[in-house]
Design a protein around this motif. Structure first.
Motif, mmCIF file in Angstrom:
data_model
loop_
_atom_site.group_PDB
_atom_site.id
_atom_site.type_symbol
_atom_site.label_atom_id
_atom_site.label_comp_id
_atom_site.label_asym_id
_atom_site.label_seq_id
_atom_site.Cartn_x
_atom_site.Cartn_y
_atom_site.Cartn_z
ATOM 1 N N ARG C 120 0.835 -1.201 0.000
ATOM 2 C CA ARG C 120 0.000 0.000 0.000
ATOM 3 C C ARG C 120 0.877 1.261 0.000
ATOM 4 N NH1 ARG C 120 -5.422 1.278 0.450
ATOM 5 N NH2 ARG C 120 -6.212 -0.807 0.304
ATOM 6 N N GLU C 121 1.998 1.190 0.709
ATOM 7 C CA GLU C 121 2.956 2.296 0.707
ATOM 8 C C GLU C 121 4.095 2.008 -0.275
ATOM 9 O OE1 GLU C 121 2.991 5.182 2.905
ATOM 10 O OE2 GLU C 121 0.886 4.548 2.863
ATOM 11 N N GLY C 122 3.858 1.065 -1.165
ATOM 12 C CA GLY C 122 4.951 0.585 -2.013
ATOM 13 C C GLY C 122 5.219 1.483 -3.204
ATOM 14 N N LEU C 123 6.188 1.063 -3.992
ATOM 15 C CA LEU C 123 6.693 1.862 -5.098
ATOM 16 C C LEU C 123 5.601 2.234 -6.089
ATOM 17 C CD1 LEU C 123 9.272 3.014 -6.276
ATOM 18 C CD2 LEU C 123 9.616 0.848 -7.472
ATOM 19 N N ILE C 124 4.806 1.275 -6.470
ATOM 20 C CA ILE C 124 3.805 1.526 -7.513
ATOM 21 C C ILE C 124 2.756 2.509 -7.016
ATOM 22 C CG2 ILE C 124 1.903 0.475 -8.812
ATOM 23 C CD1 ILE C 124 3.622 -1.875 -9.314
ATOM 24 N N PRO C 139 -5.297 -1.412 -3.333
ATOM 25 C CA PRO C 139 -4.692 -2.645 -2.829
ATOM 26 C C PRO C 139 -4.174 -3.504 -3.983
ATOM 27 C CG PRO C 139 -7.078 -2.771 -2.672
ATOM 28 C CD PRO C 139 -6.756 -1.423 -3.224
ATOM 29 N N ILE C 140 -2.891 -3.812 -3.958
ATOM 30 C CA ILE C 140 -2.340 -4.775 -4.927
ATOM 31 C C ILE C 140 -1.824 -5.978 -4.148
ATOM 32 C CG2 ILE C 140 -0.825 -5.115 -6.900
ATOM 33 C CD1 ILE C 140 -0.439 -2.109 -7.024
ATOM 34 N N LEU C 141 -1.030 -5.677 -3.137
ATOM 35 C CA LEU C 141 -0.508 -6.746 -2.295
ATOM 36 C C LEU C 141 -1.676 -7.460 -1.628
ATOM 37 C CD1 LEU C 141 2.223 -7.830 -1.405
ATOM 38 C CD2 LEU C 141 2.081 -6.371 0.594
ATOM 39 N N TYR C 142 -1.487 -8.749 -1.403
ATOM 40 C CA TYR C 142 -2.531 -9.592 -0.795
ATOM 41 C C TYR C 142 -3.766 -9.701 -1.683
ATOM 42 C CZ TYR C 142 0.555 -8.610 3.085
ATOM 43 O OH TYR C 142 1.675 -8.449 3.856
ATOM 44 N N THR C 143 -3.563 -9.586 -3.001
ATOM 45 C CA THR C 143 -4.642 -9.911 -3.940
ATOM 46 C C THR C 143 -4.112 -10.991 -4.880
ATOM 47 O OG1 THR C 143 -3.930 -8.380 -5.656
ATOM 48 C CG2 THR C 143 -5.415 -7.513 -3.952
ATOM 49 N N GLU C 144 -5.021 -11.538 -5.662
ATOM 50 C CA GLU C 144 -4.595 -12.539 -6.652
ATOM 51 C C GLU C 144 -3.588 -11.948 -7.626
ATOM 52 O OE1 GLU C 144 -7.538 -14.698 -8.775
ATOM 53 O OE2 GLU C 144 -8.580 -15.352 -6.966
#
Ligand SMILES: Nc1ncnc2c1ncn2[C@@H]1O[C@H](COP(=O)(O)OP(=O)(O)OP(=O)(O)O)[C@@H](O)[C@H]1O
Ligand SMILES: [Mg+2]
Lengths: 259, 339, 273
Positions: C120-124, C139-144
């Motif tokens: 969520r605080e990541g680069l992207i 949200p990207i992390l913890y998704t398919e």
């Protein structure tokens, strides 16, 4: 040719996708922050120093090294003679045995781990540690069989017959003629087996515990509990170690020929 | 003369139900160079591997100087082997390749060096001693293989088409070289080849092999002039082989009869191209092809007897393609055969 | 001829016995116990497992992601592998080295990198929000999607290497020959390259699919607790809830799924040949 431009762009894209994430690990490893931020707000080597002085990381590194070398040694001792037999003395059972000896590659590591746990727990004592070693050895045995086998396939049979007819015993043929000529394959098998064991998680997951833990498992556990740059520092060290290992082998022996 | 190698009723097979060589008999006297000549796939290499101990015979006996070696493993036979592929050890220098057999025999350092160097000198490779096989030319590798085989002073040397990977000129040179070496060392040699010129030029005797059998065993002169089977005749260059019918003091060939006394068992006659006489005789033909070969001109004729090969000295070769010509097949030069 | 059997077995014996003892026997016993019931044998454990909708969802998710990764890696690898061939032999060693490199790096380290990129605080998210493309982070992390990306990066090298070696074994000049006969790039690909590299595609596909189904670290770290895959479910059942029946059933299902897909790919490539 515009199709070449397209394929070339695709290649650069793929390489970027494969390699670029590691630069993030490297940058984060030099973070001075207390928690994981990217990009870091300031830089230092304190996390690198800290992980190298953390007792549990060091001890699990040592475990992983021992495990890797032990598993590789077992895989070579059992795998090289088998590869030789499969190549030189084809018998009706050859194809079955070949399938058997490479089958650990297609069985999920977790399954191997649980299954070994179930059996070895019955033996009691330190047997779980033995199970860990056995599991890793089984896991990397296929590399020894396949890579050394590929290398043996390139050694003409006449060369062995020549040595034999010059008076060498079968053992002398093997030590003096076969082994020196498959050195590259042996080295490649060693590297592949060691690196695969060193990095492997699933088999170890059930077979490590409070007493003995491999480095990848330790890193996983740490990630579950804390969100700091120490994993980046550790990852960087592990990546550097792997890169040096692979680079040297590729340079010296042409590893890619055996993949 | 003492016998060096004896093969008795030797039967060889790679698989259970298919024999490659059957009931082969052969004796080679000491110091002889015997050429094993035959077409590809006839079992020459198979026989050689059996003699070397690399293939266990199904039945039969192999003896070396009266010692039965049928069950002796290859590394105890003292036979020097030169492979068609040379089979040099890629990880060893020329020197170490030659030294390999001596080291296994525990020869001491000084003697070893002296013998290896002498061997390399014999094959004119002394200055290449430190090179690895990959750094040597085909001919040089072949000579290292030769030196490696004879340096152990074997009782018998086996050479399997050792020249087949070399170019034509080198082949001629090496032929002479091998013969000189064999004489010099006085070693008994079994030389496998499918090149009849090589076999005839090199050997004391030639064994013509066909489908796992020896068809004829004789000196090169005899093989060249008096082949005993149709196969042998064809193999040594009798291109024209015709059915004949012996009659009372006459012989029938095609629709003609000729006065000639021939044993009634013969039913084939064979001629070399240079035996066929052009411009005379009872047979009519048309010139299909003409090729100039220096000393002589080779003609391919279409006749009532089929296609006939004829060779004529260049000075008298006046016929052109499509010309009509008569020819004669001189009976006194024919080789009579049974098929 | 010489009987090789005793000699062959002498050399094969240690490896065979070792694998039978520490691999075939334990794994076999373990897998077979999935059929063991309190009284007798049967498929009840399988019925129980598949009667749970959650489990079925996990199964389909695993197969879906694995197939998707296989497909995408093939689509992406073909042009990349062609480029490796076109760039010429002097670069090939280096390029192949760069592709092998990630294979030699711990999956833990590889997944960790994605945590930093995809969080969520990541680069992207930071880049997209910072440049105003997005109002707030997604949200990207913890998704398919995260699992898909992680697995794709993990498995792509296997497909790429398989296709590269298949292309290396292509008879020389067939592509030039097809072009000289008037084929355009697409036709060269579909009529010449694809049929001739089918075996490489099969091998690559098998490796990638099997790898996706059996991978543990990537789904565990990038899928989090919500995106469960068979491997992570297996870990939960074995290590957390200690549900022996489910553990054995999942193991068997994983194995059968990979074997089935391997067999399907193999028969397709043979049928086409
Ligand atoms: N390892 C083997 N297994 C089964 N059959 C074989 C084997 N090696 C040779 N053969 C068969 O045995 C027969 C004789 O082969 P051999 O190699 O002795 O022929 P050769 O006379 O040496 O021919 P060339 O002049 O081509 O070398 C051939 O039909 C061949 O196919
Ligand atoms: Mg031969």
């Amino acid at each position: 040719m515009n199709s070449f431009a397209f394929t070339k762009w695709m290649l650069w894209l793929v390489l970027f996708f494969l390699i670029a994430p590691f630069s993030i690990v490297f940058i984060t490893a030099f973070s001075d922050d207390n928690s994981l931020l990217f990009p870091p707000s300031s830089y230092s080597v304190r996390w690198l120093l800290s992980v190298m002085q953390t007792e549990i990381f060091v001890s699990s590194l040592i475990t992983s090294l021992w495990l890797g070398f032990g598993a590789t040694a077992i895989a070579l001792v059992f795998g090289v003679p088998a590869a030789y037999a499969l190549q030189r003395y084809p018998v009706p059972e050859t194809e079955w045995i070949r399938t058997l000896l490479t089958s650990p590659l297609i069985i999920p590591g977790l399954v191997i781990g649980v299954a070994l746990l179930k059996q070895f727990v019955l033996l009691g004592g330190n047997s779980v540690n033995l199970a860990l070693l056995a599991g890793h050895a089984a896991l990397v045995l296929p590399y020894a069989v396949r890579v050394v086998g590929a290398s043996l396939a390139n050694l003409p049979r006449d060369i062995e017959d020549a040595a034999f007819s010059l008076g060498a015993s079968r053992a002398q043929v093997f030590w003096r003629v076969v082994l020196p000529n498959v050195r590259g394959g042996l080295a490649a098998a060693t590297v592949l087996a060691f690196i695969n064991s060193f990095n492997h998680v699933p088999v170890s997951l059930f077979l490590t515990g409070p007493g003995i833990t491999t480095l990848p498992i330790r890193m996983l556990l740490h990630m579950e509990s804390s969100y700091d740059p120490s994993i980046a520092a550790l990852s960087m060290l592990v990546i550097l170690f792997s890169m040096v290992f692979v680079f040297v082998t590729e340079r010296v022996l042409g590893l890619s020929r055996y993949m | 003369m003492k016998t060096a190698l004896t093969l008795e009723q030797l039967t060889l097979a790679y698989t259970k139900n298919l024999t490659t060589v059957e009931n082969l008999n052969l004796t080679v006297p000491e110091g002889e160079l015997l050429a094993l000549l035959g077409p590809s796939g006839c079992g020459k290499t198979t026989t050689m591997r059996a003699v070397a101990g690399l293939l266990e015979p199904k039945s039969g006996r192999i003896a070396l100087h009266d010692r039965d070696i049928t069950r002796v493993p290859a590394n105890k036979r003292d036979i020097g082997l030169v492979f068609q592929s040379y089979a040099l050890f890629p990880h060893l220098t020329a020197f170490e390749n030659v030294a390999f057999g001596l080291r296994l025999r525990g020869v001491q350092k000084a003697e070893l060096e002296q013998r290896v160097n002498a061997a390399l000198e014999t094959v004119a490779l002394l200055e290449f001693a430190k090179r690895f096989p990959a750094q040597l030319s085909g001919g040089q590798q072949q000579r290292v293989a030769l030196a490696r085989a004879f340096v152990i002073r074997p009782q018998l040397m086996l050479l399997d088409e050792p020249l087949s990977n070399l170019d034509a000129r080198l082949r001629l040179e090496m032929r002479v070289e091998i013969r000189r070496l064999q004489k010099q060392l006085g070693v008994t040699m079994l030389y496998v080849t499918h090149d009849q010129a090589e076999a005839l030029a090199l050997s004391d005797r030639v064994a013509i092999m066909n489908a796992g059998q020896i068809e004829q065993l004789a000196t090169p002169e005899v093989i060249y002039t008096q082949p005993r089977t149709v196969f042998a005749a064809r193999f040594v260059g009798f291109d024209t082989i015709l059915p004949v019918q012996p009659l009372e003091r006459r012989v029938r060939i095609g629709k003609h009869e000729f006065p000639y006394s021939l044993e009634s068992r013969f039913n084939r006659a064979a001629w070399r191209a240079e035996h066929v006489r052009l411009g005379t005789g009872v047979w009519a033909a048309r010139v299909l092809a003409r090729s100039f070969e220096g000393q002589q001109v080779q003609y391919q004729l279409e006749s009532e007897l089929g296609v006939i090969q004829a060779a004529v000295p260049s000075a008298t070769a006046v016929w052109k393609e499509q010309d009509s010509v008569t020819f004669d097949l001189p009976l006194e030069q024919a080789v009579w055969l049974v098929e | 001829m010489t009987n090789n059997r005793p000699r062959a077995w002498l050399l094969l014996f240690p490896a065979t016995v070792f694998l039978l003892a520490v691999f075939v026997y334990p794994v076999g016993v373990f897998l077979l116990s999935s059929f063991r019931l309190e009284n007798g044998v049967g498929l009840d454990n399988y019925f129980t497992f598949f009667s749970s909708e959650v489990n079925i969802e996990v199964y389909w998710r695993t197969v879906r992601i694995a197939l998707l990764v296989t497909l995408v890696s093939a689509v992406v690898s073909y042009p990349a592998a062609l480029a490796i061939m076109q760039l010429g032999a002097q670069y090939r060693g280096l390029l192949i080295g760069l592709i092998i490199l990630p294979l030699m790096i711990s999956p833990v380290a590889r997944s960790f990198a994605w945590l930093v990129v995809l969080g969520r605080e990541g680069l992207i998210n930071k880049t997209l929000v910072g440049t105003g493309v997005l109002k707030e982070s997604i949200p990207i992390l913890y998704t398919e999607n995260a699992v898909f990306i992680g697995l794709l990066q993990l498995m792509l090298p296997l497909m790429l290497l398989s296709l590269t070696s298949a292309l290396e074994n292509l008879p020389r000049d067939v592509i030039a020959a097809a072009r000289s006969l008037g084929a355009n790039s697409l036709q060269v690909f579909t009529r010449v390259i694809l049929p001739l590299t089918r075996d490489g595609l099969t091998i690559g596909g098998t490796l990638v699919f099997t790898g996706c189904v059996t991978a543990y670290v990537t789904p565990a770290l990038l899928g989090g607790p919500r995106v469960t895959m068979l491997a992570t479910l297996l870990y939960q059942k074995a290590g957390v809830t200690v549900d022996e029946a489910a553990t054995t059933v999942i193991s068997m299902v994983m194995l059968l799924t990979t074997l089935a897909v391997n067999a399907a790919l193999k028969s397709r490539s043979r049928g086409a040949a």
